[in-house]
Design a protein around this motif. Structure first.
Motif: not given
Length: 482
Positions: A375-376, A418-429
């Motif tokens: 994430i970082g 990739y990056n914004k998609g990853l961040i989206l799903f982490d914030m959603l979780r």
């Protein structure tokens, strides 16, 4: 696909996705490809015959069939680049090289034509319209000339990559068959599930790693023929080589094979392939194919996914090799089994594959990747992209639901998909909790197995019982500041 990117500068615009009408496997009978592909290793050509049975699962009568000719992207006179300038040196290892896909004949039709945006579309005029729940059969003969290129389709220094090696029926939407020009950003592929019987006719020294399960092998006149089958697949890929070594294992009845020629620790690569297959099956839903091939090959990016087959670049170091195998295996769930509109919504499968990769490493700490680290790294890269664009252009388009043609830079696409998609799903979780998050992904998988899931299908899997429309909109419409 997993890419590793350098910094480029671009601007872009948004586009609305189309709606697909395909039913699930339980509600329809698939179209069928019966392919014979004869490879000549001296001329680097593949002569193919496709006996295609089209089954009309739409609500409309169909007078013409349209097929994407992805092999034509490598023509010398192609209007669109198949390889971006930043990756040309890695791709064209022997200097500039060209290939093509030539349609020789189409039988069982009233006529045919090659056109589209970049000679990438075969239109077949049927003798009579085919009505809903009816079928029609045609035969397409073609020649695929392969460029010397480390790409999805081409001859590499050690292998022959046969991604998209045959005419692929266009996916059908509410607007008709969808043409897929070969843009360099993202994966410009969109197809519905079909059943495959594929026979490769090869020089006997060539091994073949494919999407299918081997059904028959015979040798005659100094050639070897291998026939493979695969059901419920969006496409069919293969990699050929006279240098392959192989290690195999079995996971929950699935034969997992790792094909390689330059890996000092092949058992590690096989183990991560098996471990990720097991984890994703337990977490999201069962893997539906009988085999999985992970294949080391020449490739200018990190890796590429096909149903039951993943290409892994032979230039990766040990850590990136492990990460890429997991990412590409995640695409078996988010692309192969559950499709999405990669032309208009590339982050939907790439973001999910990236986040699924994070989830795997979180549960398997022995591989030394951490949630915090992943994430970082993504957040730092995304903020750098945002800062550069903001300073140069004074405005940054961070919308996510846009057409591939509107990404003028792979750097931009990487940060959005990739990056914004990853961040989206982490914030959603973090917002809904681990248990709810995994439960919703299971539901998304179950409800959209074998389909092309829309953006609304994804959002709907999470919205049930929770007010999350605004959350998704803030990301996809570019409102949120990260």
């Amino acid at each position: 696909m997993k890419k590793f990117f350098c910094i480029l500068i671009a601007v872009c615009a948004g586009l609305t996705a189309v709606t697909f009408t395909a039913c699930s496997k339980q509600e329809q009978t698939n179209s069928e490809y019966e392919i014979l592909a004869v490879y000549d290793s001296e001329s680097h050509t593949l002569n193919g015959t496709v006996n295609f049975t089209y089954r009309n699962n739409t609500d409309n009568e169909i007078a013409d069939l349209k097929f994407n000719l992805y092999g034509n992207a490598f023509r010398e006179d192609a209007a669109l680049k198949s390889v971006s300038t930043s990756y040309s040196a890695n791709a064209y290892y022997a200097g500039q090289s060209y290939g093509s896909m030539t349609i020789n004949e189409v039988e069982g039709c009233a006529g045919w034509d090659v056109g589209g945006e970049d000679e990438n579309l075969l239109t077949v005029n049927l003798l009579t319209p085919v009505y809903p729940e009816e079928n029609v059969k045609i035969t397409i003969s073609y020649t695929l000339e392969l460029a010397l290129v480390n790409h999805r389709t081409g001859v590499t220094q050690n292998t022959v990559n046969l991604g998209n090696f045959y005419p692929v029926l266009c996916a059908y939407s509410t607007e008709g068959f969808v043409e897929c020009p070969y843009y360099v950003c993202g994966d410009p592929f969109l197809s519905e599930c079909a059943d495959y019987t594929v026979t490769f006719d090869l020089p006997p020294e060539y091994a073949s790693a494919t999407s299918g399960k081997l059904q028959n092998e015979s040798t005659s006149a100094g050639r070897v023929k291998r026939t493979y089958t695969l059901e419920n697949a969006r496409d069919f890929g293969a990699v050929l080589s006279d240098k392959f070594k192989t290690v195999t294992n079995e996971v929950n009845g699935v034969q997992v094979s790792y094909y390689y020629y330059n890996d000092t620790h092949p058992q590690v690569s096989l183990s991560v392939a098996c471990d990720s297959l097991k984890y994703f099956s337990e977490t999201f839903g069962n893997y539906v194919y009988p085999t999985l091939c992970v294949v080391q090959t020449g490739f200018c990016y990190g890796g590429m996914e096909y149903p039951a087959l993943t290409m892994i670049s032979d230039t990766l170091d040990a850590d990136n090799n492990i990460y890429t195998i997991v990412h590409e295996n995640a695409h078996q769930w988010w692309y192969a089994m559950v499709g999405s509109d990669q032309m208009n919504c590339g982050w939907q499968d790439e973001g999910l594959a990236e986040y699924s990769t994070l989830m795997f490493f979180e549960k398997n700490p022995s591989y030394a990747f951490t949630r915090t680290g992943i994430i970082g790294s993504a957040t730092k890269a995304y903020r750098a992209y945002y800062s550069v664009y903001n300073q140069i252009f004074g405005d940054v388009d961070t919308t996510m639901n846009r057409h591939l043609k509107d990404y003028e830079s792979e750097y931009e696409y990487a940060n959005i998909a990739y990056n914004k998609g990853l961040i989206l799903f982490d914030m959603l979780r973090q917002s809904i909790g681990d248990e709810k998050f995994v439960s919703c992904l299971k539901k998304y998988f179950e409800n959209n197995l074998y389909k092309i899931a829309s953006y609304e299908d994804l959002v709907g899997s999470f919205v049930d019982g929770a007010d999350l429309e605004g959350f998704f909109d803030s990301f996809t419409q570019g409102k949120i500041v990260i």
